[in-house]
Design a protein around this motif. Sequence first.
Motif, PDB file in Angstrom:
ATOM      1  N   PRO A   1       6.294  59.059  28.966  1.00 29.94           N
ATOM      2  CA  PRO A   1       7.007  57.812  29.296  1.00 29.94           C
ATOM      3  C   PRO A   1       6.256  57.019  30.354  1.00 29.94           C
ATOM      4  O   PRO A   1       5.854  57.561  31.380  1.00 29.94           O
ATOM      5  N   ARG A   2       6.085  55.721  30.119  1.00 32.31           N
ATOM      6  CA  ARG A   2       5.293  54.899  31.015  1.00 32.31           C
ATOM      7  C   ARG A   2       5.840  53.481  31.047  1.00 32.31           C
ATOM      8  O   ARG A   2       6.552  53.041  30.139  1.00 32.31           O
ATOM      9  N   THR A   3       5.497  52.749  32.092  1.00 26.01           N
ATOM     10  CA  THR A   3       5.782  51.325  32.160  1.00 26.01           C
ATOM     11  C   THR A   3       4.707  50.573  31.384  1.00 26.01           C
ATOM     12  O   THR A   3       3.681  51.141  30.993  1.00 26.01           O
TER      13      THR A   3
ATOM     14  N   LEU B   1       6.061  57.682  34.339  1.00 25.33           N
ATOM     15  CA  LEU B   1       7.320  57.855  35.072  1.00 25.33           C
ATOM     16  C   LEU B   1       7.672  59.343  35.116  1.00 25.33           C
ATOM     17  O   LEU B   1       8.342  59.877  34.236  1.00 25.33           O
TER      18      LEU B   1
ATOM     19  N   LEU C   1      11.331  60.544  34.835  1.00 20.28           N
ATOM     20  CA  LEU C   1      11.908  60.585  33.489  1.00 20.28           C
ATOM     21  C   LEU C   1      11.452  61.831  32.742  1.00 20.28           C
ATOM     22  O   LEU C   1      12.210  62.392  31.942  1.00 20.28           O
TER      23      LEU C   1
ATOM     24  N   LEU D   1      16.403  53.105  32.888  1.00 11.71           N
ATOM     25  CA  LEU D   1      15.349  53.140  31.870  1.00 11.71           C
ATOM     26  C   LEU D   1      14.768  51.766  31.580  1.00 11.71           C
ATOM     27  O   LEU D   1      13.961  51.613  30.660  1.00 11.71           O
TER      28      LEU D   1
ATOM     29  N   LEU E   1      10.986  51.190  31.125  1.00 14.28           N
ATOM     30  CA  LEU E   1      10.291  52.072  30.191  1.00 14.28           C
ATOM     31  C   LEU E   1       9.705  51.277  29.031  1.00 14.28           C
ATOM     32  O   LEU E   1      10.404  50.520  28.364  1.00 14.28           O
ATOM     33  N   GLU E   2       8.424  51.488  28.779  1.00 15.96           N
ATOM     34  CA  GLU E   2       7.734  50.790  27.694  1.00 15.96           C
ATOM     35  C   GLU E   2       7.928  51.485  26.357  1.00 15.96           C
ATOM     36  O   GLU E   2       8.004  50.848  25.315  1.00 15.96           O
ATOM     37  N   ASN E   3       8.005  52.808  26.344  1.00 13.76           N
ATOM     38  CA  ASN E   3       7.994  53.581  25.101  1.00 13.76           C
ATOM     39  C   ASN E   3       9.139  54.599  25.079  1.00 13.76           C
ATOM     40  O   ASN E   3       8.925  55.784  25.355  1.00 13.76           O
ATOM     41  N   PRO E   4      10.355  54.176  24.760  1.00 15.48           N
ATOM     42  CA  PRO E   4      11.505  55.088  24.800  1.00 15.48           C
ATOM     43  C   PRO E   4      11.333  56.338  23.941  1.00 15.48           C
ATOM     44  O   PRO E   4      11.927  57.378  24.240  1.00 15.48           O
TER      45      PRO E   4
ATOM     46  N   ILE F   1      10.645  59.870  25.469  1.00 16.17           N
ATOM     47  CA  ILE F   1      11.701  60.747  25.996  1.00 16.17           C
ATOM     48  C   ILE F   1      12.015  61.847  24.986  1.00 16.17           C
ATOM     49  O   ILE F   1      12.180  63.018  25.339  1.00 16.17           O
TER      50      ILE F   1
END
Length: 658
Positions: A611-613, A619, A622, A635, A638-641, A644
Amino acid sequence: MSDSFLASGIRWEDTELARFMRRYGHADLAGVHARAAAEPARFWAEVAEAAGLRWARPYTRLLDPDAGPQWPRWFVDGEIDLHDNLVGRIAREDPHRIALIWEGDDGRTDERTYAALDDEVRRFAAVGVGRGGRIAMYLPMVPETAVVLLAAARLGAIAMPLFSGYGADAVANRLRDGGATVLVCADGCLRRGRQVDMIGEARAAAALCPQLNELVVVPRLRGAASDAPVARRWRESDYRRLLDAAARQPGPAVFPADTPLMLIYTSGTTGRPKGVVHTHCGFPLKAAQDMLMAFDLKPRERIGWITDMGWMMGPWLVFGSLLRGAAAMLFEGTPDHPAPDRVWRLVERHRLTHLGLSPTFARLLMARGDAGLPPPGALDSLRVFGSTGEPWNEEPWRWLFERVGGGRCPIINYSGGTEIGGGILACFPGLPQKPCGFNGPVPGMRADVVDGAGRPIPGLRGEVGELVLRAPWPGMANGFWNDPERYLASYWSRFPDTWVHGDWARIDADGHWFIQGRSDDTLKIAGKRVGPAEYESALVGHPLVEEAVAIGVPDPVKGETAVCFVTLAATDAAPAAEDWAACEHALRAHVAERLGKPLAPARVHRTADLPRTRNGKILRRLVRAAYLGEPPGDLSALENPSAIACIRACAGGAAETA
């Protein structure tokens, strides 16, 4: 980490910081820091003068500390026309100088001269918001983001830049908290060649905000907004039509130096983000000071940073570059789309002298092999790399410095934050560097490394401690929006009159500083504190690993143990899923060899994503929450849900093998 010193192709005596020192009689950097500590009013007056600030009304007292370091008053009674300092004066003196450069995801480009930017800002300032009103910006990195930011300053309104990747709920939460009455949004943007609907999210957010009066739509994708009447509670306006119909706002726009300028929201670990308040004089001055001293940015040079206007580095880029009389390059797209060399082509096409990127992006490009390297001659204009947001690992740092920059361009490692208004620590062009390290604090930032009782840790010991600040500075947050208690609790509650930043740091025997990660990310294994960066550096040094993240999880024996997650490099040696147990054993042994057997991670999980911005920052909180099944908190950044789910799958696999 290596202790070797590396020199770049920039001569110290030619830098803006060296000129500053000669101008004000500082013998060396130690003398600069000493004056800032002993005579802060004198030092910051020098900085304001060197930055070229012009006062509509001179201040009577530079610093009033009577309310304590938490609430200093800067440039008391001083008044400033920020728009004229940033744009107007150069528009008159050198109207054809380039102020803004833009490139879209699709390769479209545009430029604004200082004169053209001055005209557009004065026209958009006709929007009906008075002093202290809030104008929210939900925009990709297009020229209009800078226009709206500057127009708000000209109006004495408060700009609220929001991350362009937010969904409707995240936008609405911030609109309501800040009390914005105007929202400027784009109809959409492009991301890796795909159209992203923003107007739909903006309208959904507006429907949740009864205080919102107007939605101004910037036509990025679809041309002018429709004239067809639509039954909505708020008014919708097309940005271009609004501009064409507006009269150019004449004359000066003078406000007290401490007038609120901007409200930047940062994501917290809970669902409630923090609204950081910055002022007319403080934030632009800090940005310009750091660009002058840490980045050696000169007038007419060109600086680009891979970021978003919703993060601190977006406004920092605009305010700092314009106060320096330089040009800011805004990039809408993704720096490796449609090809890995896209970011290097940006430098070549726009003749950038400065480029800011994240360590994560350098790691990703390094994993592409020769495809990630710049074409011959593409970086001929470049003088300086910038980097912020997360700690480096040595191998990608050396790759960027040696393979990409040819040892010619220094990497200005830069660490601070939204609440700082810029950097605490930095490198300085012309001085020897150490991989992943910092030359030291930015002048005026009275930084220290302390133990758990707040006592300074001597640099010769090289021990890790809390990074703190012992004196205020003009660019610091003027509190949190409508929440002074949270501001005090976040930064000032641990040690008396001391800002605790939340980073682990150490100072080596040569006086170089190193950030070891966020203190709330730090692992404590069998009583020993270990920064996650130490695990991550060890793992990315293995040929199988592209990226790595380390977290601490509860352990009945050690109290806490390390669990690591890796994405794999695209190599012929990449293991099949059924062979992972042997690879995990090898990676655990690889880490143990470097950190010691007691610190070997309990598990190393293979994951498809982390997970990243959008600007590449991973992150960790997360990762830990997903792995342990805890509430993830906010969240919105968050760029790529989907990442998770990847981490949760690792947790499921761990449970099955337990």
